[in-house]
Write a protein that holds these residues in place. Structure first.
Motif, PDB file in Angstrom:
ATOM      1  N   ARG A 252      -0.010   1.728  -9.030  1.00 56.97           N
ATOM      2  CA  ARG A 252       0.298   2.958  -9.542  1.00 56.97           C
ATOM      3  C   ARG A 252       0.212   4.054  -8.639  1.00 56.97           C
ATOM      4  O   ARG A 252       0.690   5.295  -8.627  1.00 56.97           O
ATOM      5  N   GLN A 253      -0.599   4.020  -7.721  1.00 56.06           N
ATOM      6  CA  GLN A 253      -1.236   5.113  -6.753  1.00 56.06           C
ATOM      7  C   GLN A 253      -1.374   4.567  -5.303  1.00 56.06           C
ATOM      8  O   GLN A 253      -1.638   3.661  -5.159  1.00 56.06           O
ATOM      9  N   ASP A 254      -1.087   5.510  -4.333  1.00 57.91           N
ATOM     10  CA  ASP A 254      -1.256   5.131  -3.091  1.00 57.91           C
ATOM     11  C   ASP A 254      -2.550   5.470  -2.443  1.00 57.91           C
ATOM     12  O   ASP A 254      -2.859   6.560  -1.726  1.00 57.91           O
ATOM     13  N   HIS A 255      -3.454   4.486  -2.766  1.00 58.63           N
ATOM     14  CA  HIS A 255      -4.938   4.854  -1.941  1.00 58.63           C
ATOM     15  C   HIS A 255      -5.036   4.038  -1.031  1.00 58.63           C
ATOM     16  O   HIS A 255      -4.329   3.249  -0.512  1.00 58.63           O
ATOM     17  N   MET A 256      -5.927   4.533  -0.086  1.00 56.90           N
ATOM     18  CA  MET A 256      -6.233   3.955   1.210  1.00 56.90           C
ATOM     19  C   MET A 256      -7.297   2.696   1.018  1.00 56.90           C
ATOM     20  O   MET A 256      -8.399   2.748   1.080  1.00 56.90           O
TER      21      MET A 256
END
Length: 324
Positions: A252-256
Motif C-alpha cells: 500500500r505504501q512505498d517504504h524503504m
C-alpha cells in the motif's frame, strides 16, 4: 425475527452514514469504510456509476455526492494510532514482553490524492477536511521491545530500524491465519506504536468492536509466528534487499524496506524467546501504567487531530477548550 444478523460487529460502535445523491439514497456506509471510500472530495463508485463526494454532514449522518464522469481515482492517506489501555495477561522474557491487551485504535485522514489512470497527480487535499475519525476500542496481542534490545537494534540498524520493525509487524500479521485457522483478513489488523515508557511495540488486534478474542492466540504462538516469518523472508527469491510484496514490501505504501534489516529484528526476537520460560502474569482488571500510551486529543466537532497547545482546531476552527 433474529436481530443478530443485522448487527455489524466492525461498526457496532459507530452509526452508519447514508450516502445520498440529491434525494436519492444510494446506501449506507460505516466510518471505517467511509474513511477509505467516501472521504470529502473523494471519487466513489456505486453500481457502475461514478460520484464525487461533496460533503459529510456528521450531525445528520449523511454523505452528499453528485454524479461525476471522471476516470480518475482518489487515494486516502490514513494515519493509524494505537493506544494500549490495559494489560490482560503477559509473558515477560528478559528482553521482550508479550501480552494480551485492551487497546484503542484511532484512524484519521491525513490527505487525499487524485490521480489520472496514467498515475499523474491531479490534486492533493491535505488534512481530514471534516472526514470523521474511525475509533475502535478492542483487544489484541502486543510484542514490546525492552529498552536494551531496542537500543542494540537501533545501534546496529541505524535509520533502517523503524522500517524494519514495521516490516516485522506486517509479516507476522500476514502469517497469523497459519496459527489461528482460516479467518477473513478484515477480522483483524495490526500496527506499531510507541508506549509511554518509550518501548516500541507491534500489535495484532481484533477488528470487532470491543474485541472477540480472535488475536489472543498470537500470544501463545508468537515463537512459531516469528520462526515462520524468518523462513518466509530468508527463502524469498526476490533479487534485491528491498524485497517484494511476498516478503517485506508494503503493497500500500512505498517504504524503504530491507530484508536483511527485518531479519535482524526477527532473529533478535527469536533468540530472546528461544529455550526460555517467560514469567507469566494474569493482570485481571488491573493495568500497568508504564504501558499506557498517551491519549491524543481530537476535535469534537470534526474529529481532526488537535495540536498540543492549539486554541482552535486547524480543520474547522472550533475552540479547543475542553475538547478530548
Amino acid at each position: 425475527s433474529d436481530p443478530h444478523g443485522e448487527v455489524n460487529l466492525r461498526n457496532s460502535g459507530d452509526k452508519n452514514y447514508v450516502i445520498v445523491d440529491g434525494r436519492n439514497e444510494l446506501g449506507e456506509i460505516g466510518v471505517y469504510h467511509l474513511l477509505r471510500e467516501t472521504p470529502r472530495n473523494g471519487i466513489y463508485r456505486h453500481c457502475g456509476q461514478t460520484y464525487r463526494v461533496l460533503d459529510i454532514i456528521r450531525s445528520a449522518g449523511r454523505v452528499q455526492v453528485r454524479p461525476d464522469h471522471t476516470r480518475n481515482e482518489t487515494t486516502p492517506f490514513i494515519r493509524k494510532e494505537i493506544s494500549v489501555r490495559r494489560l490482560l495477561r503477559s509473558a515477560d522474557y528478559p528482553s521482550i514482553k508479550i501480552a494480551t491487551v485492551r487497546l484503542e485504535v484511532n484512524e484519521y485522514l491525513m490527505s487525499l490524492t487524485e490521480k489520472t489512470p496514467a498515475g499523474t497527480v491531479v490534486q492533493t487535499w491535505p488534512g481530514a477536511a471534516g472526514t470523521p475519525n474511525h475509533r475502535l476500542p478492542t483487544e489484541g496481542t502486543m510484542v514490546a521491545l525492552g529498552e536494551p534490545m531496542e537500543r542494540s537494534l537501533r545501534s546496529r540498524l541505524g535509520s533502517r530500524f523503524d522500517a524494519a520493525w514495521s516490516s516485522c509487524e506486517r509479516v507476522i500479521a500476514s502469517l497469523y491465519p497459519t496459527v489461528s485457522g482460516p479467518c477473513d483478513p478484515q477480522d483483524y489488523s495490526s500496527g506499531v506504536t510507541k508506549l509511554s515508557n518509550g518501548q516500541m511495540a507491534l500489535v495484532l488486534y481484533d477488528m470487532a468492536y470491543d474485541g472477540v478474542e480472535l488475536t489472543r492466540a498470537a500470544m501463545d504462538h508468537m515463537p512459531q509466528l516469528v520462526a515462520t516469518a524468518i523462513r518466509l523472508i530468508a527463502g524469498c527469491k526476490c533479487d534485491t534487499d528491498r524485497g517484494c510484496i511476498r516478503c517485506v514490501q508494503d503493497p500500500r505504501q512505498d517504504h524503504m524496506t530491507s530484508k536483511s534489516a527485518t531479519l535482524v529484528c526477527l532473529n533478535a526476537l527469536s533468540e530472546s524467546m528461544h529455550g526460555l520460560s517467560p514469567v507469566m502474569t494474569d493482570h485481571g482488571y488491573g493495568c500497568d501504567d508504564l504501558l499506557i500510551t498517551k491519549q491524543q486529543a481530537f476535535c469534537k466537532r470534526c474529529g481532526a487531530k488537535l495540536t498540543t497547545g492549539a486554541k482552535f482546531c486547524s480543520e474547522c476552527a472550533a475552540p479547543t477548550q475542553e475538547q478530548v
